[in-house]
Structures are given as structure tokens and as C-alpha cells.
Design a protein around this motif. Structure first.
Motif, PDB file in Angstrom:
ATOM      1  N   VAL A   1      52.328 -34.518 -55.459  1.00 50.48           N
ATOM      2  CA  VAL A   1      51.323 -35.244 -56.225  1.00 50.48           C
ATOM      3  C   VAL A   1      50.968 -34.343 -57.401  1.00 50.48           C
ATOM      4  CG1 VAL A   1      49.073 -36.347 -56.208  1.00 50.48           C
ATOM      5  CG2 VAL A   1      50.487 -36.380 -54.146  1.00 50.48           C
ATOM      6  N   ASN A   2      51.463 -34.705 -58.582  1.00 50.01           N
ATOM      7  CA  ASN A   2      51.367 -33.846 -59.750  1.00 50.01           C
ATOM      8  C   ASN A   2      50.071 -34.091 -60.516  1.00 50.01           C
ATOM      9  OD1 ASN A   2      53.981 -32.624 -59.352  1.00 50.01           O
ATOM     10  ND2 ASN A   2      54.865 -34.579 -60.004  1.00 50.01           N
ATOM     11  N   ASN A   3      49.952 -33.391 -61.620  1.00 48.46           N
ATOM     12  CA  ASN A   3      48.769 -33.501 -62.464  1.00 48.46           C
ATOM     13  C   ASN A   3      48.557 -34.957 -62.881  1.00 48.46           C
ATOM     14  OD1 ASN A   3      46.607 -32.935 -64.122  1.00 48.46           O
ATOM     15  ND2 ASN A   3      47.844 -32.149 -65.805  1.00 48.46           N
ATOM     16  N   GLY A   4      47.376 -35.492 -62.557  1.00 44.28           N
ATOM     17  CA  GLY A   4      47.064 -36.889 -62.868  1.00 44.28           C
ATOM     18  C   GLY A   4      47.525 -37.857 -61.804  1.00 44.28           C
ATOM     19  N   GLY A   5      48.248 -37.382 -60.808  1.00 40.55           N
ATOM     20  CA  GLY A   5      48.735 -38.269 -59.754  1.00 40.55           C
ATOM     21  C   GLY A   5      47.695 -38.491 -58.667  1.00 40.55           C
ATOM     22  N   LEU A   6      47.787 -39.617 -57.955  1.00 41.04           N
ATOM     23  CA  LEU A   6      46.849 -39.961 -56.894  1.00 41.04           C
ATOM     24  C   LEU A   6      47.607 -40.500 -55.698  1.00 41.04           C
ATOM     25  CD1 LEU A   6      44.066 -40.729 -55.636  1.00 41.04           C
ATOM     26  CD2 LEU A   6      44.203 -42.875 -56.933  1.00 41.04           C
ATOM     27  N   LEU A   7      47.343 -39.922 -54.530  1.00 33.55           N
ATOM     28  CA  LEU A   7      47.823 -40.498 -53.272  1.00 33.55           C
ATOM     29  C   LEU A   7      46.594 -40.925 -52.493  1.00 33.55           C
ATOM     30  CD1 LEU A   7      49.969 -41.167 -51.156  1.00 33.55           C
ATOM     31  CD2 LEU A   7      49.826 -38.797 -50.363  1.00 33.55           C
ATOM     32  N   GLU A   8      46.502 -42.222 -52.217  1.00 30.98           N
ATOM     33  CA  GLU A   8      45.330 -42.769 -51.561  1.00 30.98           C
ATOM     34  C   GLU A   8      45.732 -43.396 -50.234  1.00 30.98           C
ATOM     35  OE1 GLU A   8      41.416 -45.486 -52.734  1.00 30.98           O
ATOM     36  OE2 GLU A   8      43.194 -45.457 -54.027  1.00 30.98           O
ATOM     37  N   ILE A   9      45.057 -43.008 -49.172  1.00 31.24           N
ATOM     38  CA  ILE A   9      45.343 -43.538 -47.839  1.00 31.24           C
ATOM     39  C   ILE A   9      44.203 -44.472 -47.461  1.00 31.24           C
ATOM     40  CG2 ILE A   9      45.795 -42.949 -45.430  1.00 31.24           C
ATOM     41  CD1 ILE A   9      46.687 -40.183 -46.414  1.00 31.24           C
ATOM     42  N   GLY A  10      44.565 -45.741 -47.149  1.00 31.41           N
ATOM     43  CA  GLY A  10      43.536 -46.744 -46.921  1.00 31.41           C
ATOM     44  C   GLY A  10      42.874 -47.138 -48.228  1.00 31.41           C
TER      45      GLY A  10
END
Length: 530
Positions: A4-13
Motif C-alpha cells: 500500500v503505497n503513498n496515497g494508497g488505501l486498503l479498507e477492510i469492511g
């Protein structure tokens, strides 16, 4: 591998009302999730991320990790939470990091294990902390009621080498749970240690630590509250190795404070209160060089002992009370100083003190009991005896302590079954010189308050005797005893109490000071006027 790089988002739920969909992410089989600088991982309400079976969640400096209320990071068997930054936010009372059996938390050098927000750590038996060089185990809540840590059944949270800093929060313990520090510094400020199971071992164990500070903490429940062992002077700056201030010890099933082989303990403004009459000791200290106990209360050990000391080079009680115990202070082969209106009252025995011969054959010195050399000491209203002593040297003369001052500070010895019942053993040739030194010219006990009127009476107010011979009772009087200039007006206070230090100069006991200098820091030795 997922980055998950700069500006990236990993969202769970998700947090979309009204559904709040649950999400679950499992990291397995040596996989890796890396949250880099500028990247964000969000675990929403009721969602989870599992790390196990060789997988790693790596959190780098500059990333953002948000765990919302009821969200979890679960570090399971074989999983690793690798911290290269201090960026975890637990956003809710029920957001947590769950460390399970075989799960590992590892930090890079200089990176602390910590989090922000209102959540907590859930630590299970077999969880592993591997902190880097210079890293700190740090937990901090907003106030003392915040839940910051749970230690589950049979788990011993053990932090080696790395410092521990606990601030503002509640730590809950389950069956046989405990918290241990080795070879580090420990600071706990406004922490509520609570056994909620009724079976936890001890709240905190310091073993070989360099410095331990407990301030404004509460200890509730536990087989033993605080366990201190093998804590020695470490360097020439020599801070107090153990400092316990403004702490409450209540409802322990056993001893509140245990100390074994500790250089220095400094206690101030603490309350140690027995859970019930079956508890044998409030404080139990063996092999301590310098133990100062100031402005504190130890009470209600009605079938036991408030404070037990053995082989304590110097125990100093300044202000505070020991009251309503079977024995207030039980002392063996130790030197005791009662100062600054320290009050030992309403016990069966105020002080029970066995000196030179305890566990030794012909020990070469008497133990010292000094009352009122700084300020005054009150030993009052103890049912059987104020002081029951064997092989002790008494220093209780208020006139001598004043060193010519017009107004000596008066010790109180009234209301006891007998104020002093003391015997020394003249069959022990090893302490013959000490007996001559302290009792050869009689005992000075002048300028004190014994009762409302009349001269203090031998056999009623005091008994100072030699042991008459092998197998004989202690019935050979030490005489003369000078109790002149006694007071007949009960003092209502002492002009020298905490937080103000005494200005009365006094000669301390030479061999005590010499051994303190040999075994501790110079600043342990009280200077005149301090």
C-alpha cells in the motif's frame, strides 16, 4: 505481497450506515502486507485482519493504521506484526490488537511498541514480543479508567531489556496472569492494576530491573500486588531503585509488596489495607539496604503483620501510621528509625523486634531502634506492648536528640500495655561490647510523654533487662534508667512533619552509615538537617 503505497488505501469492511459490512482479511503462508509511507490501512467496525502461518503485516514510518471500534488486528500462531513506525490508531474503546499464542510483535531498533486512541492490547499466553534495541513498550490512555491492556488466563507478559512506560489506564488480569520486567526501567503512572478473575498471580514483577517507579497507581485483587527482586545500584547517579508514591493497595489475597535483595525502596503517601484478617503480611521485605517509608498507612492486618522486615540495613518510617494489626512492624536483624511523627498505634504489638541473634549464632552487633532523632515518634495504644524487643540498642532520649535545643520534640509512649519490654542477652560474648556501650551506664529515655501524670514506672511502663543465663527468663534489670524531664501534657502534634524536613541535627549510628556507604550511594546517607 501487497504494497500500500503513498496515497494508497486498503479498507477492510465499511462504515456505511446502516449495514456496516464486516470484512475479514487473512494473511497466510508467508504472505506479506506492507503499509508504506503515506499509505493507509483502515479496519472498520466489526472487521478483522488475521496474520498467521508465517505471514507478516509490516507497518512503516509515515503510514496510517486506523482500527475502528470493534475492529481487530489479530496476530495468530506463526504471524508477525512488524513495526517500523509508530502509527497505529485504535479508534474506539473496543478496538484492539489481539496477540495470540505463537503470534509475534517485532519492532525495528528505536521504534516503540505503542498506539494512540481509546483501544487496548489483548495479550494471550504464548504471545511473543521482540522489541528492537532502544525500543520502549509504551501504553498510554487518556485517563486511569481507559482500558489499555488485558492479560488473559495463564499469560505472563514478559518484557526483557526494553523499558516499559505505562501511563493513564486500566490493566485487567485473568486467571494466573502476570506482568514481568527484566533488566530495564519501569514507569507506571496512574495505572489501575486489577485482577478481575480472582486468581491472578501478581500485578507486576520487577526482576533485575534498573529502576522502577510506580506513581498514583492502584492494585486491586491479586495473590501478590508488587514483587521486587534482585534490584541493585547500577551507576554513580544512583536514583532510587524503587519508588512507590501515592499508590493504593487494596483487596490483595496475599502480600501487597514483596521485596527481596533490593538496594533502595522509597515509598511515599501510600495506603496498604488488608482485604481480611487472614492476610499474613502487608509488606514483606528481606535483604534491603535502604528502605524509606514516608507518609503512608498500613492497616487492618488484624491476624498478621503490617510490615515485616529482615536483614534491612536501614528502615526509616517518616510520618504516616501503622495501625490496627496484630503486629505493626515485625523486624529481624534490621535497624529501625521512627521519625517525623511516624505513628504506630492500636496494634497488639506495635513493634516486635529481634535483633542480633536472629538466624545467627553470636551475631556481632545489636540491631538499633531509634525513635525521634528527627522530629518525634509516637508508639501509642498498643494492647500488649509498644515495643517487644530482643537484642536491640535503644535510642529514645528526646533531650539528647534536641542537642541542647530549648524545646525538644517529644516522643509519645502512652496507652500501651507496656511501652517497652526489651531484653538483651549478656551470655552472647560477641555483643558484650555493644551491651556495655548502649546499656553500661544505663539507658537514657528522657523528655518523653508516657502517661498523664506521675513518673513512668518500671514494670508497668518499661522493662529493660538482661537475660539472666542459659534457660533463664529475662529478669535481670538494666539500671539505672533515666526517664527524667518526662512530660505530663500529651503533645497534640509534632512540629516536624512531612512535607517539611527536620532541622534537628543528630549523630547517626556509625556502622550503619559506613555500610550504607559501602553498599549504596552517598546520597542514601542522610546529611545533618535532612
Amino acid at each position: 505481497m501487497i504494497n500500500v503505497n503513498n496515497g494508497g488505501l486498503l479498507e477492510i469492511g465499511d462504515d456505511n450506515s446502516p449495514t456496516n459490512n464486516k470484512g475479514v482479511l487473512e494473511l497466510l503462508d508467508d504472505s506479506k502486507l506492507i503499509i508504506k509511507n503515506g499509505g493507509t490501512l483502515t479496519i472498520n467496525e466489526n472487521s478483522k485482519i488475521y496474520i498467521r502461518d508465517g505471514a507478516t503485516l509490516e507497518i512503516r514510518n509515515g503510514s496510517t493504521i486506523n482500527v475502528e471500534d470493534y475492529g481487530e488486528i489479530i496476530v495468530a500462531d506463526g504471524g508477525k506484526l512488524l513495526l517500523k513506525g509508530e502509527t497505529i490508531n485504535l479508534n474506539g474503546d473496543n478496538a484492539r490488537i489481539d496477540i495470540q499464542n505463537g503470534g509475534k510483535v517485532q519492532t525495528a531498533d528505536g521504534i516503540d511498541f505503542t498506539f494512540t486512541g481509546e483501544g487496548y492490547i489483548n495479550y494471550n499466553e504464548g504471545g511473543i514480543f521482540q522489541l528492537g534495541t532502544g525500543s520502549v513498550f509504551r501504553l498510554e490512555g487518556a485517563d486511569i479508567d481507559d482500558h489499555i491492556l488485558s492479560i488473559r488466563a495463564n499469560a505472563n507478559l514478559n518484557i526483557d531489556d526494553n523499558d516499559v512506560e505505562l501511563t493513564n489506564g486500566h490493566i485487567y488480569y485473568y486467571d494466573d496472569a502476570s506482568f514481568t520486567s527484566h533488566h530495564n526501567n519501569v514507569t507506571a503512572t496512574q495505572i489501575n492494576f486489577e485482577d478481575i478473575s480472582g486468581y491472578a498471580s501478581y500485578a507486576y514483577k520487577c526482576s533485575g530491573t534498573k529502576e522502577a517507579i510506580f506513581d498514583y497507581c492502584t492494585f486491586s485483587g491479586f495473590d501478590n500486588g508488587l514483587l521486587l527482586e534482585n534490584i541493585a545500584v547500577t551507576d554513580i547517579t544512583c536514583p532510587a531503585e524503587v519508588s512507590i508514591e501515592h499508590c493504593d493497595f487494596t483487596d490483595q489475597r496475599g502480600t501487597s509488596i514483596d521485596a527481596y535483595s533490593v538496594s533502595r525502596i522509597d515509598g511515599n503517601a501510600n495506603d496498604v489495607i488488608a482485604k481480611n484478617a487472614s492476610i499474613p503480611y502487608g509488606i514483606f521485605a528481606v535483604d534491603v539496604t535502604d528502605f524509606q517509608w514516608r507518609g503512608s498507612t498500613v492497616e487492618d492486618y488484624t491476624s498478621g503483620t503490617g510490615i515485616y522486615i529482615e536483614d534491612v540495613l536501614k528502615f526509616t518510617m517518616k510520618a504516616g501510621t501503622i495501625d490496627n494489626n496484630e503486629t505493626g512492624l515485625e523486624s529481624y536483624h534490621s535497624n529501625v528509625f521512627i521519625q517525623n511523627k511516624a505513628t504506630i498505634r492500636d496494634n497488639n504489638y506495635g513493634i516486635y523486634m529481634d535483633g542480633a541473634n536472629y538466624s545467627e549464632t553470636d551475631a556481632d552487633e545489636l540491631s538499633n531502634l531509634v525513635i525521634g532523632d528527627e522530629g518525634c515518634g509516637w508508639i501509642i495504644n498498643n494492647t500488649t506492648a509498644g515495643v517487644k524487643g530482643w537484642d536491640i540498642a535503644l535510642d529514645i532520649d528526646a533531650i539528647e536528640h534536641a542537642l541542647g535545643d530549648e524545646f525538644p520534640l517529644i516522643n509519645r509512649f502512652d496507652g500501651n500495655g507496656i511501652a517497652f519490654d526489651v531484653c538483651v542477652d549478656d551470655n552472647n560474648t560477641a555483643i558484650a561490647d555493644d551491651i556495655d556501650l548502649y546499656y553500661g551506664d544505663g539507658l537514657l529515655a528522657r523528655g518523653n510523654y508516657w502517661k498523664s501524670s506521675g513518673t513512668p514506672t518500671e514494670g508497668v511502663d518499661f522493662e529493660f533487662n538482661y537475660k539472666g543465663g542459659i534457660g533463664h527468663s529475662c529478669d535481670v534489670a538494666i539500671s539505672p534508667v533515666d526517664i527524667s524531664d518526662y512530660e505530663t501534657t500529651q503533645p497534640s502534634t509534632c512540629s516536624c512533619t512531612l512535607p517539611f524536613l527536620c532541622t534537628v541535627e543528630h549523630d547517626d549510628i556509625e556502622d550503619v552509615l559506613l555500610r550504607l556507604a559501602d553498599n549504596s550511594c552517598d546520597e542514601t546517607i542522610p546529611e545533618q538537617g535532612n
